[in-house]
Scaffold this motif. Sequence first.
Motif, PDB file in Angstrom:
ATOM      1  N   ARG A  46       0.822  -1.133   0.000  1.00 26.47           N
ATOM      2  CA  ARG A  46       0.106  -0.056  -0.436  1.00 26.47           C
ATOM      3  C   ARG A  46       1.036   1.498   0.307  1.00 26.47           C
ATOM      4  N   ALA A  47       2.210   1.269   0.943  1.00 25.13           N
ATOM      5  CA  ALA A  47       2.486   2.667   1.093  1.00 25.13           C
ATOM      6  C   ALA A  47       3.307   2.441  -0.432  1.00 25.13           C
ATOM      7  N   MET A  48       4.190   1.817  -1.066  1.00 26.99           N
ATOM      8  CA  MET A  48       4.762   1.693  -2.292  1.00 26.99           C
ATOM      9  C   MET A  48       4.314   2.833  -3.193  1.00 26.99           C
ATOM     10  N   PHE A  49       2.137   1.522  -3.783  1.00 27.39           N
ATOM     11  CA  PHE A  49       1.188   2.247  -4.598  1.00 27.39           C
ATOM     12  C   PHE A  49       1.269   3.324  -3.940  1.00 27.39           C
ATOM     13  N   CYS A  50       0.765   4.106  -2.769  1.00 27.71           N
ATOM     14  CA  CYS A  50       1.243   5.075  -3.021  1.00 27.71           C
ATOM     15  C   CYS A  50       1.867   5.656  -3.250  1.00 27.71           C
ATOM     16  N   GLY A  51       3.297   5.697  -3.001  1.00 28.02           N
ATOM     17  CA  GLY A  51       4.324   6.777  -2.858  1.00 28.02           C
ATOM     18  C   GLY A  51       4.816   6.784  -4.541  1.00 28.02           C
ATOM     19  N   LEU A  52       4.539   5.509  -5.272  1.00 33.37           N
ATOM     20  CA  LEU A  52       4.183   5.797  -6.499  1.00 33.37           C
ATOM     21  C   LEU A  52       3.220   6.162  -6.675  1.00 33.37           C
ATOM     22  N   LEU A  53       2.204   5.853  -7.222  1.00 33.24           N
ATOM     23  CA  LEU A  53       1.409   7.210  -7.212  1.00 33.24           C
ATOM     24  C   LEU A  53       1.725   9.298  -7.047  1.00 33.24           C
ATOM     25  N   GLY A  54       1.823   9.272  -5.918  1.00 31.08           N
ATOM     26  CA  GLY A  54       2.040  10.655  -5.566  1.00 31.08           C
ATOM     27  C   GLY A  54       3.245  11.157  -6.551  1.00 31.08           C
ATOM     28  N   ALA A  55       4.559  10.608  -6.743  1.00 38.98           N
ATOM     29  CA  ALA A  55       5.641  11.022  -7.462  1.00 38.98           C
ATOM     30  C   ALA A  55       4.607  11.364  -8.745  1.00 38.98           C
ATOM     31  N   ALA A  56       4.622  10.463  -9.697  1.00 38.11           N
ATOM     32  CA  ALA A  56       3.647  10.188 -11.036  1.00 38.11           C
ATOM     33  C   ALA A  56       2.708  11.592 -11.401  1.00 38.11           C
ATOM     34  N   THR A  57       1.753  11.783 -10.151  1.00 37.94           N
ATOM     35  CA  THR A  57       1.144  12.607  -9.408  1.00 37.94           C
ATOM     36  C   THR A  57       1.907  14.084  -9.373  1.00 37.94           C
ATOM     37  N   GLY A  58       2.816  13.760  -9.052  1.00 34.07           N
ATOM     38  CA  GLY A  58       2.876  14.926  -8.493  1.00 34.07           C
ATOM     39  C   GLY A  58       3.870  15.819  -9.773  1.00 34.07           C
ATOM     40  N   MET A  59       4.986  15.350 -10.609  1.00 29.33           N
ATOM     41  CA  MET A  59       5.338  15.257 -11.809  1.00 29.33           C
ATOM     42  C   MET A  59       4.808  15.903 -13.113  1.00 29.33           C
ATOM     43  N   ALA A  60       3.725  14.981 -12.957  1.00 29.31           N
ATOM     44  CA  ALA A  60       3.189  15.682 -13.866  1.00 29.31           C
ATOM     45  C   ALA A  60       2.340  17.005 -13.640  1.00 29.31           C
ATOM     46  N   GLY A  61       1.489  17.256 -12.471  1.00 33.11           N
ATOM     47  CA  GLY A  61       0.798  17.826 -12.352  1.00 33.11           C
ATOM     48  C   GLY A  61       1.231  19.122 -12.423  1.00 33.11           C
ATOM     49  N   SER A  62       2.138  19.181 -11.892  1.00 40.19           N
ATOM     50  CA  SER A  62       3.745  19.982 -11.658  1.00 40.19           C
ATOM     51  C   SER A  62       3.693  20.726 -13.040  1.00 40.19           C
ATOM     52  N   ALA A  63       4.103  19.350 -13.640  1.00 42.35           N
ATOM     53  CA  ALA A  63       4.897  19.751 -15.014  1.00 42.35           C
ATOM     54  C   ALA A  63       3.172  20.973 -16.091  1.00 42.35           C
ATOM     55  N   LEU A  64       2.308  20.182 -15.338  1.00 43.31           N
ATOM     56  CA  LEU A  64       0.802  20.968 -16.370  1.00 43.31           C
ATOM     57  C   LEU A  64       0.232  21.671 -16.329  1.00 43.31           C
TER      58      LEU A  64
END
Length: 152
Positions: free
Chosen positions: A92-110
């Motif tokens: 669960r923690a790894m899943f959330c971590g990977l989702l947080g990383a992807a969301t952070g980078m993609a969201g900030s770039a957008l």
Amino acid sequence: MQPSAYIRRETAVSIVINLVLSALFFMAVFGRSGSVPVWGVGSYVFDFGPQGFMIALMATLVPGLLARKARTSGKVVAMGGAARLPANIAVRAMFCGLLGAATGMAGSALVVAPWGVTHLDWLTALLAKLAFGGTLAAIVTPAGLRAELIKR
């Protein structure tokens, strides 16, 4: 203690901790003044990846382990229902971590790409990073806690 009260309290603690850590890491990476480069390795957008990963991972893992202890000791009542997140806390923690990383980078770039900027004002960059860190903790912590407090 009722799960809803426990989740509110732990989420508030998580938000404060993640705001402080986000500020400290921002200053360690980008300094205390000047403009912040937006694009490239080690830059602003790139930094949302590690920030998102660590906040989501730790906001799932640490409160989850504390909730497990509180639930098994009877300090917090277990919840009914089904979890949408994995039952295994490490997964669960790894899943959330990977989702947080992807969301952070993609969201900030957008957000910054349409502006066409190459640098951001230091304070603006810091405030946006704090907003992201606090918001991510406010989303991830209660979701992870609910998953941990469900009766199995």
